[in-house]
Design a protein around this motif. Structure first.
Motif, PDB file in Angstrom:
ATOM      1  N   SER A  37       1.727  -2.354  -5.965  1.00 20.23           N
ATOM      2  CA  SER A  37       1.502  -2.937  -4.786  1.00 20.23           C
ATOM      3  C   SER A  37       1.627  -2.138  -3.327  1.00 20.23           C
ATOM      4  O   SER A  37       1.579  -2.199  -2.298  1.00 20.23           O
ATOM      5  N   VAL A  38       2.987  -1.331  -3.926  1.00 20.60           N
ATOM      6  CA  VAL A  38       3.781  -0.111  -3.185  1.00 20.60           C
ATOM      7  C   VAL A  38       2.247   0.589  -3.264  1.00 20.60           C
ATOM      8  O   VAL A  38       2.787   1.628  -1.552  1.00 20.60           O
ATOM      9  N   ASP A  39       2.037   1.400  -3.650  1.00 19.79           N
ATOM     10  CA  ASP A  39       1.119   2.328  -3.823  1.00 19.79           C
ATOM     11  C   ASP A  39       0.237   1.700  -2.977  1.00 19.79           C
ATOM     12  O   ASP A  39      -0.417   2.961  -2.437  1.00 19.79           O
ATOM     13  N   ILE A  40      -0.367   0.895  -2.914  1.00 17.89           N
ATOM     14  CA  ILE A  40      -1.034   0.600  -2.330  1.00 17.89           C
ATOM     15  C   ILE A  40      -0.733   0.558  -0.005  1.00 17.89           C
ATOM     16  O   ILE A  40      -1.591   0.826   0.369  1.00 17.89           O
ATOM     17  N   ALA A  41       0.271   0.012  -0.485  1.00 17.52           N
ATOM     18  CA  ALA A  41       1.200   0.206   0.801  1.00 17.52           C
ATOM     19  C   ALA A  41       1.026   1.616   1.484  1.00 17.52           C
ATOM     20  O   ALA A  41       0.807   1.277   2.376  1.00 17.52           O
ATOM     21  N   ARG A  42       1.774   2.305   0.814  1.00 19.05           N
ATOM     22  CA  ARG A  42       1.845   3.830   1.303  1.00 19.05           C
ATOM     23  C   ARG A  42       0.636   3.914   1.730  1.00 19.05           C
ATOM     24  O   ARG A  42       0.348   4.386   2.667  1.00 19.05           O
ATOM     25  N   ALA A  43      -1.089   3.552   0.747  1.00 15.22           N
ATOM     26  CA  ALA A  43      -2.084   4.392   1.556  1.00 15.22           C
ATOM     27  C   ALA A  43      -2.307   3.947   2.041  1.00 15.22           C
ATOM     28  O   ALA A  43      -3.049   4.382   2.726  1.00 15.22           O
ATOM     29  N   ALA A  44      -2.169   2.344   2.017  1.00 16.34           N
ATOM     30  CA  ALA A  44      -2.958   1.840   3.256  1.00 16.34           C
ATOM     31  C   ALA A  44      -1.815   1.724   4.871  1.00 16.34           C
ATOM     32  O   ALA A  44      -2.504   1.448   5.487  1.00 16.34           O
ATOM     33  N   GLY A  45      -1.059   2.725   4.691  1.00 16.04           N
ATOM     34  CA  GLY A  45       0.109   2.460   6.041  1.00 16.04           C
ATOM     35  C   GLY A  45       1.040   1.660   6.112  1.00 16.04           C
ATOM     36  O   GLY A  45       0.256   0.941   7.243  1.00 16.04           O
ATOM     37  N   THR A  46       1.099  -0.034   5.412  1.00 15.91           N
ATOM     38  CA  THR A  46       1.461  -0.810   5.924  1.00 15.91           C
ATOM     39  C   THR A  46       2.585  -0.862   4.806  1.00 15.91           C
ATOM     40  O   THR A  46       3.153  -0.256   4.325  1.00 15.91           O
ATOM     41  N   SER A  47       3.163  -2.146   4.483  1.00 14.12           N
ATOM     42  CA  SER A  47       4.475  -2.493   4.521  1.00 14.12           C
ATOM     43  C   SER A  47       4.003  -3.534   2.779  1.00 14.12           C
ATOM     44  O   SER A  47       2.856  -4.198   2.540  1.00 14.12           O
ATOM     45  N   GLN A  48       4.561  -3.630   1.553  1.00 14.81           N
ATOM     46  CA  GLN A  48       4.493  -4.045   0.399  1.00 14.81           C
ATOM     47  C   GLN A  48       4.228  -5.535   0.391  1.00 14.81           C
ATOM     48  O   GLN A  48       3.360  -6.177  -0.312  1.00 14.81           O
ATOM     49  N   ALA A  49       4.996  -6.115   1.293  1.00 18.81           N
ATOM     50  CA  ALA A  49       4.625  -8.224   1.583  1.00 18.81           C
ATOM     51  C   ALA A  49       3.578  -7.875   2.028  1.00 18.81           C
ATOM     52  O   ALA A  49       2.943  -9.002   1.920  1.00 18.81           O
ATOM     53  N   VAL A  63      -8.822  -0.665  -0.163  1.00 19.32           N
ATOM     54  CA  VAL A  63      -7.640   0.757  -0.908  1.00 19.32           C
ATOM     55  C   VAL A  63      -7.755  -0.046  -2.521  1.00 19.32           C
ATOM     56  O   VAL A  63      -7.430   1.424  -2.944  1.00 19.32           O
ATOM     57  N   SER A  64      -7.019  -0.911  -2.432  1.00 15.78           N
ATOM     58  CA  SER A  64      -7.038  -1.694  -3.682  1.00 15.78           C
ATOM     59  C   SER A  64      -7.691  -1.449  -4.506  1.00 15.78           C
ATOM     60  O   SER A  64      -7.592  -1.564  -6.193  1.00 15.78           O
ATOM     61  N   ARG A  65      -9.741  -1.219  -4.076  1.00 11.78           N
ATOM     62  CA  ARG A  65     -10.291  -1.560  -4.930  1.00 11.78           C
ATOM     63  C   ARG A  65     -10.436   0.702  -5.219  1.00 11.78           C
ATOM     64  O   ARG A  65     -10.685   0.850  -6.229  1.00 11.78           O
ATOM     65  N   GLU A  66     -10.321   0.279  -4.532  1.00 15.59           N
ATOM     66  CA  GLU A  66     -10.655   1.984  -4.481  1.00 15.59           C
ATOM     67  C   GLU A  66      -9.248   3.342  -5.601  1.00 15.59           C
ATOM     68  O   GLU A  66      -9.856   4.197  -6.064  1.00 15.59           O
ATOM     69  N   LEU A  67      -8.328   2.386  -5.083  1.00 10.22           N
ATOM     70  CA  LEU A  67      -7.239   2.691  -6.745  1.00 10.22           C
ATOM     71  C   LEU A  67      -7.492   1.978  -7.892  1.00 10.22           C
ATOM     72  O   LEU A  67      -6.604   2.230  -8.435  1.00 10.22           O
ATOM     73  N   PRO A 112      -3.337  -6.205 -10.251  1.00 12.40           N
ATOM     74  CA  PRO A 112      -1.923  -7.275  -9.555  1.00 12.40           C
ATOM     75  C   PRO A 112      -1.446  -7.476 -11.088  1.00 12.40           C
ATOM     76  O   PRO A 112      -1.784  -7.931 -12.380  1.00 12.40           O
ATOM     77  N   ASN A 113       0.265  -7.337 -11.211  1.00 15.99           N
ATOM     78  CA  ASN A 113       0.597  -6.723 -12.592  1.00 15.99           C
ATOM     79  C   ASN A 113       1.565  -8.198 -12.878  1.00 15.99           C
ATOM     80  O   ASN A 113       2.166  -9.152 -12.117  1.00 15.99           O
ATOM     81  N   ALA A 114       1.230  -9.929 -13.649  1.00 12.32           N
ATOM     82  CA  ALA A 114       0.986 -10.851 -13.905  1.00 12.32           C
ATOM     83  C   ALA A 114       2.966 -11.367 -14.434  1.00 12.32           C
ATOM     84  O   ALA A 114       2.911 -11.719 -13.701  1.00 12.32           O
ATOM     85  N   THR A 115       2.747 -10.320 -15.173  1.00 15.21           N
ATOM     86  CA  THR A 115       4.805 -10.408 -15.666  1.00 15.21           C
ATOM     87  C   THR A 115       5.260 -10.399 -14.223  1.00 15.21           C
ATOM     88  O   THR A 115       6.407 -10.861 -14.006  1.00 15.21           O
ATOM     89  N   ALA A 116       5.199  -9.327 -13.642  1.00 11.70           N
ATOM     90  CA  ALA A 116       5.810  -9.018 -12.119  1.00 11.70           C
ATOM     91  C   ALA A 116       5.960 -10.458 -11.280  1.00 11.70           C
ATOM     92  O   ALA A 116       6.790 -10.896 -11.272  1.00 11.70           O
ATOM     93  N   GLN A 131      -4.361  -7.150 -15.767  1.00  9.41           N
ATOM     94  CA  GLN A 131      -3.595  -8.976 -15.097  1.00  9.41           C
ATOM     95  C   GLN A 131      -2.235  -9.192 -15.970  1.00  9.41           C
ATOM     96  O   GLN A 131      -0.979  -8.933 -15.373  1.00  9.41           O
ATOM     97  N   GLN A 132      -2.542  -9.622 -17.660  1.00  8.10           N
ATOM     98  CA  GLN A 132      -1.355  -9.395 -18.579  1.00  8.10           C
ATOM     99  C   GLN A 132      -0.517  -8.756 -19.006  1.00  8.10           C
ATOM    100  O   GLN A 132       0.280  -8.956 -19.744  1.00  8.10           O
ATOM    101  N   ARG A 133      -1.230  -7.335 -18.843  1.00 13.79           N
ATOM    102  CA  ARG A 133      -0.880  -6.395 -19.252  1.00 13.79           C
ATOM    103  C   ARG A 133      -0.438  -5.627 -20.579  1.00 13.79           C
ATOM    104  O   ARG A 133       0.473  -5.528 -20.854  1.00 13.79           O
ATOM    105  N   VAL A 134      -1.499  -5.665 -21.520  1.00 11.70           N
ATOM    106  CA  VAL A 134      -1.370  -6.129 -22.790  1.00 11.70           C
ATOM    107  C   VAL A 134      -1.510  -4.988 -23.119  1.00 11.70           C
ATOM    108  O   VAL A 134      -1.544  -3.889 -22.656  1.00 11.70           O
TER     109      VAL A 134
END
Lengths: 335, 335
Positions: A11-23, A45-49, A53-57, B117-120
């Motif tokens: 999500s940080v990568d997305i934020a950088r690319a979209a010019g917003t914050s991760q939040a 952006v998120s579609r393009e990249l 989402p990381n379910a563990t995080a 998403q579960q990062r298998v």
DNA sequence: CCCGGTGCTGGAGACGTGTGTATACGTATG
DNA sequence: CATACGTATACACACGTCTCCAGCACCGGG
């Protein structure tokens, strides 16, 4: 889509690319309050990249994994795949997912330990019997647990078919056909379904004034069932009807009879429990007690989620109706 | 054991109770360099508090979950539970675990998305056919993927039985029994196993100078199989032998025949593929091509782990021997 | 006594995400 | 014009674990 070759984007990568914050990315993807234009940009952006989402995080911070552990005792028993399919469907509707553990061989404690390590939100046990006390331990810790097709005296939620009524219907059916020498291929000793079915059979036999059934242990396994049925049919005073505590055991009885050239239902009637799909095949045509599969799955998932939401709930016990389905493996007892 | 009522204890809790740092706890539990006395104390405390390591937190930092995704197309097809049991055993020996996805209904893309998403750490596909291009996408991203009992032209590892040889053996067997009108209940269009088995059948039929087989689509499903077989048997010039691309389809043919009172094998021979456990039951006695189940599972898991260790490996394709098992559903063609 | 080496331990940063709190801005109100 | 308020975003922290690096104690040799 096929963008990410190195580490998957965050999500940080997305934020950088979209010019917003991760939040803001997090809120945009999870339905928080975000300006329409911003959300649009973030989604693009998120579609393009190729963001996933990381379910563990997520689990780290929400302390919810969305995973539900399911413990079965023997996945090759056709009852379980059918049940699992229903469970998976119910879970999927709630955006939850199934982490399956096959506890064949009795390593139930290991199975539970793994599920706990994965921090599942709750566990559905369908395993036939508890050897390790693992369930009691979980209940004592207020960990959300539901027993499906199985009960214990531990204070947790249970969902089961009406085994006693099903067994009574079996006895009525066989008695009506004139059977008096009835044998039972029993499941794993200590399994509640087995105990209930046995109790129901005995009670009804006694009520009708019929002689008690001969009970042979067969542990819910096909091979054991074949051995036990063969012993019954080749021994003194062979039964005219065999009741399997399981469709698998009933099929075992059919096969033992076939190997011994005992015609069914002319010289032997066979009844099972579960009504797996194969039971309705014309070439098998097994008379059996239908388990309310879909209902059991649905209620199990619902009860589990209610308990996840409030672990202090008093334990609930649900009994769903079961019905005898008469097919071609039962017939009049030979005079 | 039954200590934790609130949040489960963490390694920090252990550290506090044992009077060490969290880093030392981690080392003690994972086999790092720790003084014997300290390790002893830490193990005692963690046992006492009922500590269970948090796999999601570990995954965060190691970027390995120890989970392997397994995608099947229809878990109620008895082939899959048997295969899954083997897969689970192989994974368990490596301290990995299975995250099962049932892609019935063709939502393969959804299944893959969830697994990602579960990062298998990798995915084993046993689903019959890829509709969505999801596999190709994963391979392009160098995500570890193994195809078991299925191949594609995408450059990923595959493990399969020798379908062509199995099919040839079927033709030889039927031809030896005098069959000339052979029909095929085919699996899902586009499924590689189906295509290979069909090609193998056709080639051998041609080589023996026999007429081509009639091919009816049945999608690997029992109900479709019954419909197709019924149509064949009630149509003009009914076949004297039916080959199912699947044991399930073969069983469907047996049931269709039974419903039409066509005796097997006297007027109809039936052959399947897979050799599921039921095939060897005396009352079914299905002649079928045995799939090397345990070997396929073991090799799939090994190949997957090799690829996880080194995603740049060239794709490997393994073909395991398959053998015809003759039982009682095949017999001489009626003159 | 000093110095380097060995064996063990603690500090601290990172992994990726959700969410509470603070900030910037624009508008309405008295 | 000043204050209040609502909206949209940024900042910062926490979740639990692994692991690199530094530090400490101890010991033997010079």
């Amino acid at each position: 889509m096929a963008k990410a070759l190195g580490r998957p984007p965050t999500s940080v990568d997305i934020a950088r690319a979209a010019g917003t914050s991760q939040a803001t990315v997090s809120r945009a993807l999870n339905g928080g309050r975000v300006a329409a234009a911003t959300r649009e940009r973030i989604l693009a952006v998120s579609r393009e990249l190729g963001y996933t989402p990381n379910a563990t995080a997520r689990a780290m911070v929400t302390s919810r994994t969305g995973l539900v552990g399911v413990v079965v005792s023997d996945i090759t028993n056709p009852f379980y795949p059918e049940f699992l399919e229903e469970i998976a469907a119910c879970l999927g509707a709630r955006r939850q997912h199934m982490l399956l553990q096959n506890a064949a061989g009795g390593d139930e404690a290991d199975a539970v330990d793994l599920l706990l390590q994965q921090r599942v939100d709750g566990i559905v046990f369908t395993a036939a019997v508890e050897g390790s006390g693992a369930v009691a331990d979980l209940v004592a810790r207020r960990f959300p647990v539901v027993l499906a097709n199985r009960v214990t005296d531990t204070g947790c939620d249970t969902v089961e078919g009406d085994n006693a009524a099903g067994a009574a219907a079996v006895v009525d059916h066989l008695a009506g056909l004139g059977h008096r020498r009835i044998a039972v291929l029993a499941g794993t000793p200590g399994a509640s379904t087995s105990a209930q079915r046995l109790a129901g059979l005995r009670r009804r036999l006694a009520a009708l004034g019929l002689p008690p059934a001969r009970v042979v242990p067969a542990d819910f396994h096909y091979d054991d069932g074949v051995r036990a049925a063969t012993a019954l049919l080749t021994g003194p005073e062979p039964p005219t009807a065999i009741v399997g505590h399981n469709d698998l055991l009933a099929f075992a009885a059919l096969n033992a009879a076939a190997a011994l050239e005992v015609p069914v239902p002319e010289r032997l009637s066979v009844v099972g429990f579960d009504d797996v799909r194969q039971a309705s095949w014309p070439i098998l045509g097994l008379t059996t007690v239908r388990q309310p599969l879909a209902g059991m799955a649905a209620r199990s998932v619902e009860l589990l989620n209610e308990r996840i939401a409030d672990p202090a709930l008093p334990p609930r016990h649900e009994v769903l109706p079961a019905a005898l389905v008469v097919r071609s493996t039962t017939g009049p007892a030979r005079a």
